[in-house]
Write a protein that holds these residues in place. Structure first.
Motif, PDB file in Angstrom:
ATOM      1  N   THR A 124       0.665  -1.246  -0.108  1.00  0.00           N
ATOM      2  CA  THR A 124       0.168   0.041   0.013  1.00  0.00           C
ATOM      3  C   THR A 124       0.982   1.247   0.114  1.00  0.00           C
ATOM      4  O   THR A 124       0.372   2.378   0.205  1.00  0.00           O
ATOM      5  CB  THR A 124      -0.841   0.105   1.341  1.00  0.00           C
ATOM      6  OG1 THR A 124      -0.054   0.048   2.256  1.00  0.00           O
ATOM      7  CG2 THR A 124      -1.798  -1.215   1.398  1.00  0.00           C
ATOM      8  N   THR A 125       2.265   1.208  -0.245  1.00  0.00           N
ATOM      9  CA  THR A 125       2.925   2.104   0.178  1.00  0.00           C
ATOM     10  C   THR A 125       2.795   3.367  -0.977  1.00  0.00           C
ATOM     11  O   THR A 125       2.950   4.460  -0.917  1.00  0.00           O
ATOM     12  CB  THR A 125       4.661   1.902   0.069  1.00  0.00           C
ATOM     13  OG1 THR A 125       4.677   0.954   0.891  1.00  0.00           O
ATOM     14  CG2 THR A 125       5.384   2.822   0.323  1.00  0.00           C
ATOM     15  N   GLN A 151      -5.476   3.066   0.678  1.00  0.00           N
ATOM     16  CA  GLN A 151      -4.863   2.195   1.385  1.00  0.00           C
ATOM     17  C   GLN A 151      -5.525   1.384   2.401  1.00  0.00           C
ATOM     18  O   GLN A 151      -5.459   0.138   2.576  1.00  0.00           O
ATOM     19  CB  GLN A 151      -3.549   2.877   2.216  1.00  0.00           C
ATOM     20  CG  GLN A 151      -3.233   2.093   3.434  1.00  0.00           C
ATOM     21  CD  GLN A 151      -1.825   2.784   3.944  1.00  0.00           C
ATOM     22  OE1 GLN A 151      -0.761   2.986   3.069  1.00  0.00           O
ATOM     23  NE2 GLN A 151      -2.047   3.359   5.077  1.00  0.00           N
ATOM     24  N   ALA A 152      -6.671   2.179   2.851  1.00  0.00           N
ATOM     25  CA  ALA A 152      -7.572   1.528   3.800  1.00  0.00           C
ATOM     26  C   ALA A 152      -8.161   0.341   2.987  1.00  0.00           C
ATOM     27  O   ALA A 152      -8.763  -0.623   3.741  1.00  0.00           O
ATOM     28  CB  ALA A 152      -8.252   2.437   4.450  1.00  0.00           C
ATOM     29  N   LEU A 177      -9.705  10.957   8.242  1.00  0.00           N
ATOM     30  CA  LEU A 177      -8.915  10.966   9.344  1.00  0.00           C
ATOM     31  C   LEU A 177      -9.152   9.467   9.861  1.00  0.00           C
ATOM     32  O   LEU A 177      -8.218   8.750  10.440  1.00  0.00           O
ATOM     33  CB  LEU A 177      -9.706  11.541  10.351  1.00  0.00           C
ATOM     34  CG  LEU A 177      -9.230  13.238  10.460  1.00  0.00           C
ATOM     35  CD1 LEU A 177     -10.113  14.032  11.680  1.00  0.00           C
ATOM     36  CD2 LEU A 177      -7.579  13.244  11.276  1.00  0.00           C
ATOM     37  N   SER A 178     -10.052   8.742   9.498  1.00  0.00           N
ATOM     38  CA  SER A 178     -10.362   7.343   9.847  1.00  0.00           C
ATOM     39  C   SER A 178      -9.681   6.454   8.936  1.00  0.00           C
ATOM     40  O   SER A 178      -9.651   5.289   9.615  1.00  0.00           O
ATOM     41  CB  SER A 178     -12.159   7.265   9.978  1.00  0.00           C
ATOM     42  OG  SER A 178     -12.274   6.644   8.586  1.00  0.00           O
ATOM     43  N   ALA A 179      -9.269   6.796   8.023  1.00  0.00           N
ATOM     44  CA  ALA A 179      -8.398   5.692   7.173  1.00  0.00           C
ATOM     45  C   ALA A 179      -7.059   5.686   7.588  1.00  0.00           C
ATOM     46  O   ALA A 179      -6.332   4.731   7.101  1.00  0.00           O
ATOM     47  CB  ALA A 179      -8.723   6.468   5.685  1.00  0.00           C
ATOM     48  N   VAL A 180      -6.732   6.635   8.287  1.00  0.00           N
ATOM     49  CA  VAL A 180      -5.139   6.584   8.868  1.00  0.00           C
ATOM     50  C   VAL A 180      -4.909   5.182   9.513  1.00  0.00           C
ATOM     51  O   VAL A 180      -5.804   4.932  10.522  1.00  0.00           O
ATOM     52  CB  VAL A 180      -4.889   7.523   9.569  1.00  0.00           C
ATOM     53  CG1 VAL A 180      -3.358   7.402  10.156  1.00  0.00           C
ATOM     54  CG2 VAL A 180      -4.885   9.054   8.912  1.00  0.00           C
ATOM     55  N   ARG A 190     -12.599   2.114  11.431  1.00  0.00           N
ATOM     56  CA  ARG A 190     -12.386   2.864  10.096  1.00  0.00           C
ATOM     57  C   ARG A 190     -13.486   3.146   8.942  1.00  0.00           C
ATOM     58  O   ARG A 190     -14.427   2.207   9.131  1.00  0.00           O
ATOM     59  CB  ARG A 190     -11.213   2.252   9.253  1.00  0.00           C
ATOM     60  CG  ARG A 190      -9.808   2.640   9.791  1.00  0.00           C
ATOM     61  CD  ARG A 190      -8.878   2.084   9.047  1.00  0.00           C
ATOM     62  NE  ARG A 190      -9.030   0.739   9.213  1.00  0.00           N
ATOM     63  CZ  ARG A 190      -8.716  -0.399   8.386  1.00  0.00           C
ATOM     64  NH1 ARG A 190      -8.434   0.039   7.148  1.00  0.00           N
ATOM     65  NH2 ARG A 190      -8.691  -1.824   8.683  1.00  0.00           N
ATOM     66  N   ILE A 191     -13.727   4.190   8.648  1.00  0.00           N
ATOM     67  CA  ILE A 191     -14.910   4.359   7.455  1.00  0.00           C
ATOM     68  C   ILE A 191     -14.304   3.994   6.417  1.00  0.00           C
ATOM     69  O   ILE A 191     -13.230   5.038   6.047  1.00  0.00           O
ATOM     70  CB  ILE A 191     -15.483   5.727   7.681  1.00  0.00           C
ATOM     71  CG1 ILE A 191     -16.141   5.974   8.836  1.00  0.00           C
ATOM     72  CG2 ILE A 191     -16.416   5.857   6.413  1.00  0.00           C
ATOM     73  CD1 ILE A 191     -16.392   7.547   8.997  1.00  0.00           C
TER      74      ILE A 191
END
Lengths: 666, 278, 336
Positions: free
Chosen positions: A183-184, A191-192, A599-602, A609-610
């Protein structure tokens, strides 16, 4: 634990380089059980990727595997014949690579790439494989799989290509999937999606996964256990949560603490460990981390520590913790001083900036396509303030940086710097203004002229602007500049290639500082650096702000970095700022649905996560109404109208019809 | 393992050194021709015409009894001179056109590059032939004819290099610190396009020498009796029995071209170590 | 796609016209004088003869009129009359072209059939004996002067060993085949005249090898370099990780990508073979366009030179177009 699927014992891989042999993987051992997920983490050069490729015996000369065993269900991969190896690869174990752009063959249709090894391994005939392939693509979440199957890789986005890559890996239902930085190259929201997919595969099919990454957050989200590598060795191994919360090797400690995290208090400085990994040609005799270790003992320099059990189920390679001691917890850092409310005039004001790039015509009579990079951005930066701009790739943030510094000329809108209109300034007038408005670039390897000595790179602006009358006078300034950014003044005579990435970024910063600017625009200044180096460079930039009263326009894709560095943050999507607020406010109460999902994907362990579906729409055609509408989980009919800009709290502005309607799950 | 390291280095740059030695050798021969050559190049000895290689005439004599070795030695002067003038002048002009085009952008770039394309779409040999024939036989005229077809490839290369350069971050950085355009062009862009152009020049020197010899072979390059490799081969092409007349000049050309090839390849590997390790 | 081809064709015609226009200009501004070249010193010293001669060839008309006459003729398929052969240029070209096309095509096929496999093998077994051979072949191919190589092979295989026939397309006593396409191999095969076929084929061997040498060198070198590049790409690694056999990895995954630059180069090389056979044709007394070009140039026969330039640039541009089209077939990324 049942018999492991993969059992690696004492793996040694050596690169025979011109300068001498480099033991890139030096006695690495670990095991992965059935259905387990194991993460291997380390910075670049730690040997994690070489380990991954050694497992599949994919390395070319001058690399050679010179010792150890790789047992797959009891059979040693390293002693397999070529024929056995071919039969095992892609069937028993499969691999997913980092770069899906180069990993997929550009001239072969997707279906063939997904299914050719199904046929080659004799699992199915062509016709059955075709159905299987399309089904597989569907399971991987590839949109309209029938059409996708007949397409070529360049017709897909990065996220979709990575799904195809994973599909290739999963085609023969392997027992083991090795994913090397999968996912880099992707944006956080994508990525999420990919991490979710990997997690699902593990849950549904019991595929054991070895996930290799430099990012602890990524590994923490889906791995049960972690192996930490440093300088070719395993330095720590244990359950994910335990290693993250209570690391027993100082390097693991540094990794876990140097990364700015969304859930940690905002600090003035990031704890990072100074120094760089050892020269692989001249490894220290004792502990390889000793030169950088803040807790080193006398023993560490002389004897190489063994990998021993330091707690039940946990291994570490360290004399300090060998007897079961813990490392001191991270010292609770100082809280950031709130930005002084300033009544002064803003330093930089941009209003309604627009920049479109016409693409070259494809045919003579064809219509010209246009990239809508920036579509009406307004912002201001106060003296001494740090404004962060966040967004995913293609959101126009780099173009914005180049508009503000007038590398590009805006198509519309105006820019006032210190009261002067600079949007249409040209030639000599613009050149005279430049010293006050400097920029630090993303790529430390491309931003320094490879043919000039560092001293000359720094002297050039001084001489051209008459800040130094002679090269001799400049030399004195350069020495103090280098010292200021933490480099040895004697290094002025060196060329850029003699420096590491972090050191080059310091040089870049020194160049920006040479003319004593009031504003520095920093375009992703730390995104190309390893976490430790990232912390060092961020700390340097913080220091400089304190000392010189600099204002920053800080551009990044990494939310946690922005949170650690900035006073105020603006979120960009498709060439517009969709939300803007003081940092604390924005991270505590995000109001735009995009900000909330971003924010939630971090990836951080334990976060709910959403996962946003879909991908950012093309910048070639601007959507009507709200740009985020197509991906927004709470979109309504009214969103087809252009959204209003509302101030929902002092300094907190949102471009949304229903701010705050999507609640963060954290 | 110093032995294997030495071997690797030799393998990587050994040929380049050999190429350099060949080229340097020929340059020395050209400079010191009057001292090295055993006979004057135009001295005829009709009685001793078409003599086979012997102790006196190492490479034999030609149809007019002239010493082949001496003519070979003097011939290096014309060939090297022609090669260097064509490539250096062509490269200088072409590079200037290319870089200016890349920097002008817009219609200036378009005009310059369309003009380059126009020249490129000529079949080079035919254009050179027509020009050389029209201008008249002679070294200078042939060089001029070759120059006309030679510069466009440098213009294309230089332009593509400069286009890469102009979006490099260090060029942007130079703009941001407020350097004048001209300084950015000369101090930052030009030096960084130099490597690939030098490589192309080196490889091209061989091709230019080859082409010049070819035009001479067709009777355009030099005015007889000036010794020149291509025309020497032309003089000997019917003489199958007296193979030495045509064979040795050919070997001379071959050696120079091979030398420049080795040198150019070595230079490329040295400038781009990543490509070399492949 | 069709529209694209049409546009390219139109621009090719424009470019070819421009090219011949440039030659036309050159012909009028250079010091060389076709009158002198044609008449010889004695006749040229008589002003009356010169004037009459100039009037006959239209050389006394103003520049634009002459170019207009040329263009006008062009519309009716008339390229003018050659000063040297006194025949319509188009007729000359039609007569000489088949010999050149036959030679160039055979050479080109030779270079492809040897060069591509050699380059692939050299890349796969890098630093092996095959690689050494491939590198030597490509180096000698691009470095050896064609005209010298022609001499050497003639001296050895014709003069010394007597294995091959001498210069020319056929034995001097043989009759050219009936049928009239001018492609001797084709004509004789169609007529079933195997004796002449053999003769023509035998005469083709040496010039084809000589002409192929440089192209072979280039194709071997390019294939090898492109294969080395492709074999180090991630997708090759992915194919290996999938458990594909090495043969499939090399021939399917790597070669298909490596062919993209080879096709570009091959197209240009073929165009060069069609136009650049001047020396080979001169030495082998090959009655083709190359020799015609050389003769016209030497005689400053500008009508002929302009005609050749027009035809040859058009061929050049056409081949380029074909290259671009095949490019699109090989590489889906450039498809529109």
């Amino acid at each position: 634990m049942s018999a492991p699927v993969l059992d690696v014992r004492g793996l040694v891989t050596v690169f025979h380089t011109d300068a001498g042999p480099v033991r890139a993987v030096d006695g690495v051992s670990f095991a992965v059980g059935k259905g387990e997920t194991l993460g291997i983490v380390g910075e670049s050069g730690s040997g994690k990727s070489v380990t991954a490729q050694s497992l599949m015996r994919l390395l070319d000369p001058p690399a050679r595997i010179e010792g150890g065993e790789v047992l797959f269900e009891g059979r040693d991969v390293l002693t397999m014949s070529r024929r056995q190896l071919t039969a095992w690869r892609g069937a028993g174990a499969a691999m997913v690579f980092q770069d899906s752009l180069t990993g997929l063959n550009p001239v072969i249709r997707i279906l063939r790439q997904v299914t050719e090894h199904v046929v080659a391994h004799g699992r199915m005939d062509r016709r059955a494989a075709r159905r299987h392939g399309i089904d597989l693509l569907r399971r991987m979440g590839v949109a309209s799989p029938e059409r996708a199957a007949a397409s070529y890789p360049h017709q897909f986005s990065g996220g979709m290509r990575q799904r195809v890559m994973i599909g290739i890996g999963m085609a023969n239902d392997p027992k083991l999937l090795i994913a090397d930085e999968p996912t880099t190259a992707l944006d956080v929201t994508i990525q999420a999606q990919i991490l979710d997919l990997l997690g699902n595969l593990n849950e549904k099919f019991g595929t054991a996964i070895v996930l290799i990454s430099h990012d602890l957050g990524v590994i923490g989200t889906i791995c049960q256990r972690i192996v930490v590598m440093y300088a070719g060795e395993v330095v720590e191994e244990g359950p994910t949560a335990a290693v993250l919360e209570d690391p027993r090797h100082p390097y693991a400690w540094a990794l876990a603490n140097a990364v700015p995290r969304l859930d940690s208090p905002v600090a003035e400085r990031l704890p990072g460990i100074e120094g760089a990994p050892p020269d692989p040609l001249a490894m220290p005799a004792g502990c390889r981390f000793m030169p950088r270790c803040p807790w080193r003992l006398s023993r560490c320099g002389a004897e190489r520590p063994p990998l021993v059990e330091v707690a039940p189920g946990r291994l570490a390679r360290c004399w300090v913790t060998a007897d079961g001691r813990r490392l001191p917890p991270r010292t609770e850092p100082l809280h950031a001083k709130p930005p002084q409310p300033s009544t002064r005039e803003p330093l930089l004001v941009a209003r309604d900036l627009v920049k479109h790039f016409p693409l070259p015509k494809k045919t003579f009579f064809g219509t010209r396509e246009v990239v809508h990079a920036v579509n009406g951005v307004s912002l201001h930066v106060m003296p001494g303030e740090r404004l962060g701009i966040v967004g995913e790739s293609g959101c126009g943030k780099s173009t914005l940086a180049r508009l503000v510094t007038r590398l590009h000329r805006p198509d519309a809108g105006d820019i006032r710097f210190d009261g002067q209109d600079i949007a249409t300034l040209n030639g000599e007038a613009l050149r005279r203004l430049r010293p006050r408005l400097q920029m630090v670039f993303q790529d430390p390897y491309a931003s320094l002229n490879p043919r000039m000595r560092v001293g000359d790179i720094l002297a050039e602006p001084l001489l051209v602007h008459g800040r130094a009358a002679s090269p001799a006078e400049a030399a004195g300034r350069i020495a103090s500049l280098l010292e200021l950014v933490g480099l040895n003044p004697a290094w002025a005579a060196r060329f850029p290639h003699e420096f590491s990435g972090g050191q080059r970024q310091r040089i870049s910063i020194a160049r920006a500082l040479a003319l004593e600017p009031s504003l520095i625009v920093a375009d992703e200044p730390v995104s190309a650096l390893d976490v430790n180096v990232q912390a060092q460079v961020l700390n340097l930039m913080l220091d400089l702000r304190e000392r010189m009263g600099l204002a920053y326009l800080f551009i990044a894709h990494d939310l946690a970095v922005v949170r650690a560095f900035c006073d105020r943050v603006a979120v960009m999507y498709l060439g517009r700022i969709v939300e803007e607020a003081p940092a604390r406010e924005l991270f505590a109460h995000p109001a735009h649905p995009y900000t909330v999902s971003l924010l939630s994907a971090v990836p951080e362990p334990g976060r709910q996560r959403i996962v946003l579906g879909g991908e950012p729409p093309s910048t070639l055609r601007l959507p009507q109404g709200c740009a985020f509408r197509a991906r927004c989980p709470v979109a309504q009919r009214v969103c087809a109208e252009p959204p209003p800009l509302t101030e929902i709290a002092p300094g907190h502005r949102v471009l949304c019809h229903a701010p705050g309607s999507l609640k963060g799950a954290a | 393992m110093p032995a294997s390291r030495l071997r690797r280095r030799l393998r990587r740059y050994g040929l380049a050194w050999a190429g350099g030695a060949i080229v340097a050798g020929w340059i020395l021969v050209a400079i010191f021709a009057p001292w090295i050559a055993p006979f004057p190049p135009e001295a005829q000895d009709i009685a001793n015409r078409l003599a086979a290689p012997s102790a006196q005439h190492w490479l034999g004599t030609d149809i007019l009894g002239r010493d082949v070795l001496s003519r070979l030695i003097y011939g290096s002067r014309v060939s090297l001179l022609a090669g260097f003038s064509v490539v250096l002048i062509g490269a200088a002009f072409g590079t200037a056109v290319g870089i200016i085009a890349a920097w002008l952008r817009g219609w200036g770039e378009e005009a310059l590059m369309r003009f380059t394309d126009l020249v490129l779409c000529f079949p080079p040999i035919i254009l050179a032939l027509a020009l050389a024939a029209a201008l008249g036989i002679g070294t200078t005229n042939t060089i001029i004819a070759m120059l006309v077809v030679w510069w466009p490839k440098f213009a294309r290369l230089a332009r593509s290099l400069a286009i890469v350069q102009r979006s490099q971050e260090y060029v942007e950085a130079a703009t941001v610190v407020g350097l004048p355009q001209r300084r950015i062009l000369t101090r930052h862009v030009l030096p960084n396009t130099f490597g690939p152009i030098a490589v192309l020049c080196t490889l091209d020197l061989g091709i230019a020498i080859l082409t010049f010899a070819g035009l001479s072979f067709l009777g355009l390059g030099v005015v007889p009796p000036t010794p020149e490799w291509g025309s020497m081969i032309a003089e000997g092409r019917e003489l199958v029995e007296q193979w030495w007349v045509a064979t040795f000049p050919g070997i001379a050309i071959l050696s120079v071209v091979v030398g420049f090839n080795f040198l150019g390849d070595g230079l490329r590997d040295w400038l781009d170590p990543k490509a070399a390790s492949r | 796609m069709l529209r694209y081809v049409a546009i390219r064709l139109v621009s090719a015609v424009v470019m070819a016209l421009l090219a011949s226009g440039v030659i036309f200009l050159i012909s009028n501004f250079v010091p060389g004088d076709p009158v002198l070249a044609q008449l010889g010193d004695i006749l040229a010293s008589d002003p009356a003869v010169v004037a009459q001669w100039r009037a006959k060839w239209g050389l006394d008309l103003p520049l634009w009129d002459r170019y207009w006459i040329f263009l006008n003729g062009l519309l009716h398929g008339d390229l003018g009359i050659s000063i040297a052969t006194r025949r319509p240029v188009l007729e000359d070209i039609v007569q000489y072209a088949p010999a050149t096309i036959e030679l160039a095509t055979v050479s080109f096929l030779l270079a492809l059939v040897i060069g591509i496999p050699l380059g692939v093998a050299a890349a796969v077994w890098r630093d092996s004996a095959v690689d050494a051979v491939a590198r030597a072949v490509s180096l000698l191919g691009v470095s050896a002067p064609t005209f010298w190589l022609a001499f050497i092979v003639l001296a050895i295989f014709y003069g010394w060993l007597g294995w091959a026939p001498g210069p020319g397309r056929l034995d001097p006593i043989a009759f050219p085949p009936e049928g009239g396409t001018g492609f001797f191999l084709w004509d004789t095969a169609m007529a079933g005249d195997w004796e002449t076929f053999q003769d023509a084929a035998a005469h083709l061997v040496l010039p084809a090898i000589v002409l192929a040498a440089a192209t072979l060198g280039l194709i071997t070198r390019t294939t090898r370099a492109a294969m080395l590049e492709c074999l180090h790409q991630d997708y090759v690694r992915v194919a290996r990780a999938k458990g594909m056999k090495e043969r499939v990895v090399v021939l399917h995954h790597a070669l298909r990508n490596a062919l993209v630059p080879v096709v570009t180069l091959g197209g240009l090389a073929y165009a060069n073979l069609l136009t650049g056979a001047v020396m080979t044709e001169t030495i082998f007394a090959w009655p083709g366009l190359g020799r015609y070009t050389f003769r016209s140039a030497a005689a400053l026969d500008f009508p002929a030179i302009m005609g050749i330039t027009l035809v040859v640039s058009a061929t050049y541009l056409l081949v380029n177009l074909l290259v671009d089209l095949s490019y699109a077939m090989l590489d889906p990324r450039v498809r529109r």
